[in-house]
Design a protein around this motif. Structure first.
Motif, PDB file in Angstrom:
ATOM      1  N   GLN A 183       0.817  -1.216   0.000  1.00  0.00           N
ATOM      2  CA  GLN A 183       0.000   0.000   0.000  1.00  0.00           C
ATOM      3  C   GLN A 183       0.851   1.266   0.000  1.00  0.00           C
ATOM      4  OE1 GLN A 183      -3.961  -0.591   2.384  1.00  0.00           O
ATOM      5  NE2 GLN A 183      -2.409  -1.901   3.315  1.00  0.00           N
ATOM      6  N   ALA A 184       2.110   1.123   0.430  1.00  0.00           N
ATOM      7  CA  ALA A 184       3.027   2.267   0.403  1.00  0.00           C
ATOM      8  C   ALA A 184       3.741   2.403  -0.936  1.00  0.00           C
ATOM      9  CB  ALA A 184       4.060   2.126   1.518  1.00  0.00           C
ATOM     10  N   GLY A 185       3.517   1.450  -1.854  1.00  0.00           N
ATOM     11  CA  GLY A 185       4.201   1.496  -3.135  1.00  0.00           C
ATOM     12  C   GLY A 185       5.664   1.112  -3.050  1.00  0.00           C
ATOM     13  N   ALA A 186       6.022   0.275  -2.069  1.00  0.00           N
ATOM     14  CA  ALA A 186       7.408  -0.150  -1.902  1.00  0.00           C
ATOM     15  C   ALA A 186       7.854  -1.009  -3.077  1.00  0.00           C
ATOM     16  CB  ALA A 186       7.553  -0.937  -0.604  1.00  0.00           C
ATOM     17  N   PRO A 187       9.145  -1.035  -3.389  1.00  0.00           N
ATOM     18  CA  PRO A 187       9.649  -1.960  -4.413  1.00  0.00           C
ATOM     19  C   PRO A 187       9.271  -3.397  -4.072  1.00  0.00           C
ATOM     20  CG  PRO A 187      11.349  -0.397  -3.777  1.00  0.00           C
ATOM     21  CD  PRO A 187      10.223  -0.216  -2.808  1.00  0.00           C
ATOM     22  N   ALA A 188       8.978  -4.189  -5.086  1.00  0.00           N
ATOM     23  CA  ALA A 188       8.534  -5.566  -4.872  1.00  0.00           C
ATOM     24  C   ALA A 188       9.547  -6.369  -4.060  1.00  0.00           C
ATOM     25  CB  ALA A 188       8.276  -6.239  -6.215  1.00  0.00           C
ATOM     26  N   GLU A 189      10.836  -6.122  -4.324  1.00  0.00           N
ATOM     27  CA  GLU A 189      11.866  -6.867  -3.599  1.00  0.00           C
ATOM     28  C   GLU A 189      11.819  -6.569  -2.103  1.00  0.00           C
ATOM     29  OE1 GLU A 189      12.363  -4.864  -6.136  1.00  0.00           O
ATOM     30  OE2 GLU A 189      13.104  -6.117  -7.789  1.00  0.00           O
ATOM     31  N   ASP A 190      11.609  -5.321  -1.756  1.00  0.00           N
ATOM     32  CA  ASP A 190      11.529  -4.950  -0.344  1.00  0.00           C
ATOM     33  C   ASP A 190      10.264  -5.508   0.301  1.00  0.00           C
ATOM     34  OD1 ASP A 190      13.917  -3.662  -0.423  1.00  0.00           O
ATOM     35  OD2 ASP A 190      13.101  -1.632  -0.405  1.00  0.00           O
ATOM     36  N   ALA A 191       9.153  -5.499  -0.428  1.00  0.00           N
ATOM     37  CA  ALA A 191       7.913  -6.077   0.103  1.00  0.00           C
ATOM     38  C   ALA A 191       8.105  -7.561   0.406  1.00  0.00           C
ATOM     39  CB  ALA A 191       6.772  -5.875  -0.884  1.00  0.00           C
ATOM     40  N   ASP A 192       8.817  -8.254  -0.485  1.00  0.00           N
ATOM     41  CA  ASP A 192       9.079  -9.685  -0.273  1.00  0.00           C
ATOM     42  C   ASP A 192      10.020  -9.911   0.909  1.00  0.00           C
ATOM     43  OD1 ASP A 192       7.460 -10.421  -2.380  1.00  0.00           O
ATOM     44  OD2 ASP A 192       9.108 -10.561  -3.832  1.00  0.00           O
ATOM     45  N   ARG A 193      10.997  -9.039   1.075  1.00  0.00           N
ATOM     46  CA  ARG A 193      11.925  -9.178   2.201  1.00  0.00           C
ATOM     47  C   ARG A 193      11.218  -8.921   3.531  1.00  0.00           C
ATOM     48  NH1 ARG A 193      16.221  -5.690  -1.273  1.00  0.00           N
ATOM     49  NH2 ARG A 193      17.158  -7.432  -2.461  1.00  0.00           N
ATOM     50  N   LEU A 194      10.324  -7.965   3.544  1.00  0.00           N
ATOM     51  CA  LEU A 194       9.537  -7.717   4.756  1.00  0.00           C
ATOM     52  C   LEU A 194       8.634  -8.908   5.059  1.00  0.00           C
ATOM     53  CD1 LEU A 194       8.700  -3.954   4.200  1.00  0.00           C
ATOM     54  CD2 LEU A 194       9.970  -4.891   6.145  1.00  0.00           C
ATOM     55  N   TYR A 195       8.096  -9.525   4.017  1.00  0.00           N
ATOM     56  CA  TYR A 195       7.282 -10.734   4.200  1.00  0.00           C
ATOM     57  C   TYR A 195       8.127 -11.840   4.834  1.00  0.00           C
ATOM     58  CZ  TYR A 195       4.107 -14.591   3.108  1.00  0.00           C
ATOM     59  OH  TYR A 195       3.271 -15.686   3.213  1.00  0.00           O
ATOM     60  N   ASP A 196       9.325 -12.056   4.302  1.00  0.00           N
ATOM     61  CA  ASP A 196      10.204 -13.103   4.839  1.00  0.00           C
ATOM     62  C   ASP A 196      10.630 -12.791   6.270  1.00  0.00           C
ATOM     63  OD1 ASP A 196      10.004 -14.474   2.455  1.00  0.00           O
ATOM     64  OD2 ASP A 196      11.884 -13.698   1.638  1.00  0.00           O
ATOM     65  N   PHE A 197      10.823 -11.515   6.562  1.00  0.00           N
ATOM     66  CA  PHE A 197      11.095 -11.094   7.935  1.00  0.00           C
ATOM     67  C   PHE A 197       9.970 -11.543   8.851  1.00  0.00           C
ATOM     68  CE2 PHE A 197      10.036  -7.413  10.842  1.00  0.00           C
ATOM     69  CZ  PHE A 197      10.965  -7.710  11.835  1.00  0.00           C
ATOM     70  N   GLY A 198       8.729 -11.326   8.426  1.00  0.00           N
ATOM     71  CA  GLY A 198       7.579 -11.716   9.236  1.00  0.00           C
ATOM     72  C   GLY A 198       7.451 -13.213   9.397  1.00  0.00           C
ATOM     73  N   VAL A 199       7.705 -13.965   8.336  1.00  0.00           N
ATOM     74  CA  VAL A 199       7.617 -15.430   8.420  1.00  0.00           C
ATOM     75  C   VAL A 199       8.605 -15.973   9.441  1.00  0.00           C
ATOM     76  CG1 VAL A 199       8.137 -17.572   7.186  1.00  0.00           C
ATOM     77  CG2 VAL A 199       6.673 -15.857   6.124  1.00  0.00           C
ATOM     78  N   ASN A 200       9.850 -15.560   9.336  1.00  0.00           N
ATOM     79  CA  ASN A 200      10.873 -16.088  10.239  1.00  0.00           C
ATOM     80  C   ASN A 200      10.666 -15.623  11.677  1.00  0.00           C
ATOM     81  OD1 ASN A 200      12.940 -17.676   8.591  1.00  0.00           O
ATOM     82  ND2 ASN A 200      12.743 -15.818   7.376  1.00  0.00           N
ATOM     83  N   LEU A 201      10.228 -14.382  11.841  1.00  0.00           N
ATOM     84  CA  LEU A 201       9.937 -13.878  13.182  1.00  0.00           C
ATOM     85  C   LEU A 201       8.780 -14.665  13.793  1.00  0.00           C
ATOM     86  CD1 LEU A 201      10.523 -11.750  15.371  1.00  0.00           C
ATOM     87  CD2 LEU A 201       8.847 -10.265  14.242  1.00  0.00           C
ATOM     88  N   GLY A 202       7.757 -14.944  12.997  1.00  0.00           N
ATOM     89  CA  GLY A 202       6.605 -15.686  13.498  1.00  0.00           C
ATOM     90  C   GLY A 202       6.971 -17.099  13.919  1.00  0.00           C
ATOM     91  N   ILE A 203       7.817 -17.765  13.150  1.00  0.00           N
ATOM     92  CA  ILE A 203       8.254 -19.116  13.516  1.00  0.00           C
ATOM     93  C   ILE A 203       9.055 -19.070  14.810  1.00  0.00           C
ATOM     94  CG2 ILE A 203       9.719 -21.065  12.839  1.00  0.00           C
ATOM     95  CD1 ILE A 203       8.906 -20.483   9.921  1.00  0.00           C
TER      96      ILE A 203
END
Length: 324
Positions: A183-203
């Motif tokens: 929603q902030a218009g971030a680069p796709a690569e950064d959006a994916d890295r933030l997603y991976d950050f959340g996955v690993n943090l959640g585990i």
């Protein structure tokens, strides 16, 4: 940029003002009740933090943040029915205040309300927002089914368990972060890295939950210690204990797990003793540290100045600082 505490306060203000004045009252009163029970609101806060990495107008994505929290509470409401839980956040659960049929129907309404709110995203990002949210909702259901399947199995492997908690718990944290970035218009690569950050943090967070259920302090952890042992839940702790135990230790574990009567504390103490013999605590701590490190590496790789990422870094560390 706001602190997580400030974002929580802003979000709670919007949540309190969320209109739920449709009829019949019997459908929407349980919804208001569930949303009033409090909580850390970590998912909407993560969404707002990810958005604020790039833009300051967080009010513009507040409907999506409200939708995500509504969805999360819908899953908790249905979980309580499935688990026959009596209490949620210190208050009676919806099916105890009303009944199971009301809880199921009000939960269904919450799911629709969540979609209604999230669909208020701006037109240029609406499709990817809805696609990510829908995929995440399906994955959470898949994780719940795996968790149910594990109840009748004694041969669950660690990699199966990690996948289950990724689906059941982690993907919603990851979704929150990526929704903020999209929603902030971030680069796709950064959006994916933030997603991976959340996955690993959640585990890492869920594995720590497993650890604290055995070795935590009740006053700090806020839940009864040993609950997973009494329920025979297939946690990281039990799965690895069954895997590395010798024949005698495995027989003892299975005997205690199958014991439905007797002194609950005796069962908790006996199983914990076997965990101690096998070094399960140290094994879990090593795995938690590994996933926490992976999470922070993903955050570090986001192409932004370090000072902008610092609040997320600090929040991740604070989430992992529950005392054992």
């Amino acid at each position: 940029m706001h602190t997580p505490k400030e974002l929580l306060g802003i979000f709670n203000g919007f949540l309190a003002d969320m209109p739920l004045d449709r009829k019949p009252a019997g459908l929407y009163e349980p919804v208001r009740y569930v949303l009033s029970l409090g909580g850390k609101r970590i998912r909407p806060v993560l969404m707002l933090m990810a958005y604020e990495l790039y833009h300051d107008d967080i009010e513009s994505i507040m409907p999506a943040a409200l939708g995500l929290e509504t969805y999360h509470n819908y899953t908790l409401l249905h979980d309580d029915v499935m688990d026959h839980a009596d209490v949620r956040r210190g208050k009676p659960t919806v099916h105890r205040v009303w009944n199971e049929n009301t809880a199921i129907l009000s939960g269904d309404a919450m799911l629709v309300l969540a979609y209604q709110l999230i669909s208020q995203a701006k037109d240029d990002v609406l499709r990817p927002v809805l696609e990510l949210f829908t995929t995440t909702a399906l994955e959470i259901g898949e994780g719940q089914q795996y968790d149910m399947d594990f109840e009748t199995r004694m041969d669950v492997r660690e990699e199966e368990y990690i996948e289950m908690i990724r689906l059941k718990t982690s993907v919603l944290l990851a979704c929150a972060l990526k929704l903020g970035a999209i929603q902030a218009g971030a680069p796709a690569e950064d959006a994916d890295r933030l997603y991976d950050f959340g996955v690993n943090l959640g585990i890492a967070f869920q594995l720590q939950d497993d650890l604290l259920d055995v070795y935590g302090d009740f006053a700090t952890f806020g839940k009864r210690i040993g609950g997973d042992i009494l329920e025979g839940k297939k946690t990281f702790m039990l799965i690895n204990a069954l895997q590395i135990a010798d024949a005698g230790q495995r027989d003892a574990l299975e005997t205690w797990l199958n014991k439905k009567d007797g002194n609950p504390q005796e069962k908790i103490t006996a199983v914990t003793c076997i965990y101690d013999q096998l070094g399960i605590r140290q094994l879990a701590e090593k795995k938690i540290a590994s996933y926490c490190d992976k999470a922070l590496q993903c955050l570090d790789s986001v192409n932004l100045p370090e000072e902008r990422k610092l609040p997320l870094h600090q929040l991740a560390l604070s989430l992992m600082e529950r005392n054992a």
